[in-house]
Design an enzyme around this catalytic site. Structure first.
Site, PDB file in Angstrom:
ATOM      1  N   ALA A 130      69.433  97.824  28.320  1.00  0.00           N
ATOM      2  CA  ALA A 130      70.012  96.510  28.791  1.00  0.00           C
ATOM      3  C   ALA A 130      68.178  96.721  28.684  1.00  0.00           C
ATOM      4  CB  ALA A 130      70.581  96.931  30.594  1.00  0.00           C
ATOM      5  N   PRO A 186      63.464  92.306  31.218  1.00  0.00           N
ATOM      6  CA  PRO A 186      62.586  92.103  30.819  1.00  0.00           C
ATOM      7  C   PRO A 186      61.808  92.439  29.895  1.00  0.00           C
ATOM      8  CG  PRO A 186      61.866  92.806  32.620  1.00  0.00           C
ATOM      9  CD  PRO A 186      63.190  93.280  33.151  1.00  0.00           C
ATOM     10  N   GLY A 187      61.947  93.565  29.233  1.00  0.00           N
ATOM     11  CA  GLY A 187      60.248  94.188  28.480  1.00  0.00           C
ATOM     12  C   GLY A 187      59.669  95.100  28.879  1.00  0.00           C
ATOM     13  N   SER A 188      59.543  95.257  29.752  1.00  0.00           N
ATOM     14  CA  SER A 188      58.454  96.290  30.842  1.00  0.00           C
ATOM     15  C   SER A 188      58.501  97.242  29.485  1.00  0.00           C
ATOM     16  CB  SER A 188      58.356  96.830  32.106  1.00  0.00           C
ATOM     17  OG  SER A 188      59.206  95.725  32.874  1.00  0.00           O
ATOM     18  N   LYS A 189      59.634  98.442  29.935  1.00  0.00           N
ATOM     19  CA  LYS A 189      59.758  99.539  29.237  1.00  0.00           C
ATOM     20  C   LYS A 189      59.684  99.034  27.666  1.00  0.00           C
ATOM     21  CE  LYS A 189      62.429 101.076  33.420  1.00  0.00           C
ATOM     22  NZ  LYS A 189      62.182  99.744  34.263  1.00  0.00           N
ATOM     23  N   ASP A 245      77.164  92.955  24.638  1.00  0.00           N
ATOM     24  CA  ASP A 245      77.348  94.144  25.937  1.00  0.00           C
ATOM     25  C   ASP A 245      77.184  95.430  25.688  1.00  0.00           C
ATOM     26  OD1 ASP A 245      78.849  95.343  27.747  1.00  0.00           O
ATOM     27  OD2 ASP A 245      80.474  94.229  28.235  1.00  0.00           O
ATOM     28  N   ASP A 266      68.298 101.836  30.708  1.00  0.00           N
ATOM     29  CA  ASP A 266      67.701 101.622  32.300  1.00  0.00           C
ATOM     30  C   ASP A 266      69.031 100.499  33.227  1.00  0.00           C
ATOM     31  OD1 ASP A 266      65.977 101.732  34.422  1.00  0.00           O
ATOM     32  OD2 ASP A 266      65.468  99.502  33.171  1.00  0.00           O
ATOM     33  N   CYS A 278      67.225 101.577  39.399  1.00  0.00           N
ATOM     34  CA  CYS A 278      65.887 101.364  40.100  1.00  0.00           C
ATOM     35  C   CYS A 278      66.485 101.298  41.756  1.00  0.00           C
ATOM     36  CB  CYS A 278      65.139 100.314  40.173  1.00  0.00           C
ATOM     37  SG  CYS A 278      66.552  98.879  39.797  1.00  0.00           S
TER      38      CYS A 278
END
Lengths: 153, 310
Positions: free
Chosen positions: B117, B120-123, B168, B185, B238
């Site tokens: 998942a 937005p791409g931070s990790k 999915d 995540d 989170c």
């Protein structure tokens, strides 16, 4: 996404264009493969070549490298690719002054701007940073930095 | 401090774990989040970026658990975003605790990694940075709108070792034992990010928590099947809800041949996973997962577990 790996001839044409236009040597791209959709060229690390996933829909592969202008048979390097590979360029670079920097980052065109670069696509450079691409026509440079990449205020 | 109230039921739930310390949780959940950035070494060296920011009189404080992570002490969100360095993708605005799951994953240059998942791409961008743009990451998300944001961030950061897919996450089980490492995540009730996005609390309910828990169990099952033997799966959320955390890890341990390793993270205060919640008793090994409460490090709340497939 209907994407395929570019063949040797296509890659040679692509890299020849970037060498002639910006002086970027072919060897800069030794670690990468190029892929193509109908309008775009993508660049990816060679390590992606061995990946095989059956029946999965790819949204993108590597980074958008350039847009193909079929009519003029030229390529417009993407903002993101220009920021990385433009550092190796030796010509058709337009130096942006301190005064003009914010305007460029906000997406404004450069009007009455003196530069020795040839007409056509140019790299916009501020100090050591390649900001993106412009399209030069005499003393006018159209800012090609995409809206979503520009500074907001 | 924001003028909003946390639901009584929310406070009641966490008093069961924290006792009187729940006051601290409430206090920190309502406190604005410290601004933090991660230097993107795919585009600039750490030293050069620090020089540029120092020339702009930015006051930075090193985040102890990640070399390229810094808290920004004297700039607000708008000031951080409206800079040449941000425009250039030299740094990525990323919450300090969100830098932890990639550290636990320990990506190597030749790994084949799945980020289930990813948006937005931070990790994902952090993992790409840790892999020096080598190896391969499959960055997946289920929503097209979220994929647009993911692609934007990947390209801005100069990531070239990633394939973005739309699927999915529950269907990755069809790629049996293919990935060296997987980051899940998971989508969650997001309790840990109240201090960043207060709307979270207006959407919060036990129903959401229970619905998420079911989805997370399906996602973790699919991810374990797709993981190679000996491979590492990092599960993170989170949220603080045990139904979405320890209960999911307990489910994984009981249904698959996986072991749970305790992550070691330098300079981070964290607590063990809990082994009981309401009437449920979890496998004692669930203790090896980690809980990061907002009040522990003045960050968002997070939960992380590291599973190794046998």
């Amino acid at each position: 996404m209907n994407i395929r790996k570019m063949n040797e001839e296509e890659v040679n044409n692509l890299l020849k264009y970037f060498e002639e236009r910006f002086g970027i040597k072919k060897e800069v791209f030794d670690e990468y493969n190029f892929y193509k959709t109908s309008k775009k060229v993508w660049i990816a690390n060679k390590s992606l070549e061995s990946v095989k996933l059956e029946k999965i829909y790819l949204e993108s592969l590597g980074m958008h490298f350039a847009t193909i202008n079929k009519k003029r048979k030229i390529f417009k390097i993407s903002t993101d690719a220009s920021q990385i590979f433009g550092k190796q360029a030796t010509k058709n670079i337009v130096e942006i002054t301190d005064e003009k920097l914010i305007d460029v980052l906000r997406g404004f065109d450069l009007i009455n701007f003196e530069s020795e670069a040839e007409d056509g696509y140019v790299l916009l450079k501020y100090k050591e940073h390649i900001l993106g691409v412009g399209l030069k026509n005499k003393n006018f440079i159209k800012n090609m930095i995409p809206k979503e990449r520009r500074l907001k205020t | 401090m924001h003028k909003i109230n946390l639901p009584r039921f929310f406070i009641y739930r966490y008093r069961k774990i924290l006792g009187k310390e729940v006051k601290k949780l409430v206090e920190y959940s309502l406190k604005p989040l410290r601004k933090s950035i991660r230097i993107n070494t795919l585009k600039i060296s750490r030293e050069n970026c620090l020089k540029l920011l120092s020339a702009r009189s930015w006051e930075l404080q090193q985040i102890p658990w990640y070399e390229n992570g810094f808290w920004v002490l004297n700039r607000n969100e708008e000031q951080v975003g409206n800079t040449l360095e941000h425009f250039m993708g030299y740094f990525y605005v990323q919450e300090a605790s969100s830098m932890i799951p990639p550290i636990v994953l320990e990506p190597k240059e030749d790994d084949f990694i799945l980020d289930v998942a990813a948006s937005p791409g931070s990790k994902t961008t952090q993992i790409a940075e840790m892999m020096k743009n080598k190896g391969c990451i499959i960055a997946n998300d289920v929503s097209l709108d979220r994929i647009k944001i993911l692609r934007f961030n990947l390209e801005k950061c100069g990531v070239m070792n990633t394939i973005v897919t739309k699927m999915d996450g529950r269907l990755f089980k069809k790629f049996k034992e293919r990935f060296d490492k997987i980051l899940l995540d998971a989508p969650c009730s997001s309790e840990g990010v109240i201090r960043k996005d207060w709307k979270v609390i207006s959407r919060w309910s036990l129903n959401i928590i229970q619905r998420m828990s079911l989805l997370q169990k399906e996602l973790i099952s699919s991810a374990i099947i797709a993981l190679k033997k000996g491979g590492v799966l990092v599960y993170s959320t989170c949220t603080m809800a045990p139904e979405e955390n320890e209960e999911v890890i307990d489910y994984a341990i009981k249904n698959f041949d996986v072991e749970i390793e305790k992550p070691k993270i330098q300079g981070l205060k964290y607590r063990e996973g809990i082994t009981e919640w309401e009437e449920k008793k979890f496998d004692p090994r669930v203790k090896n997962s980690i809980r990061i409460w907002p009040q522990d490090n003045d960050t968002e709340g997070f939960f992380i577990a590291k599973l190794v497939k046998r």
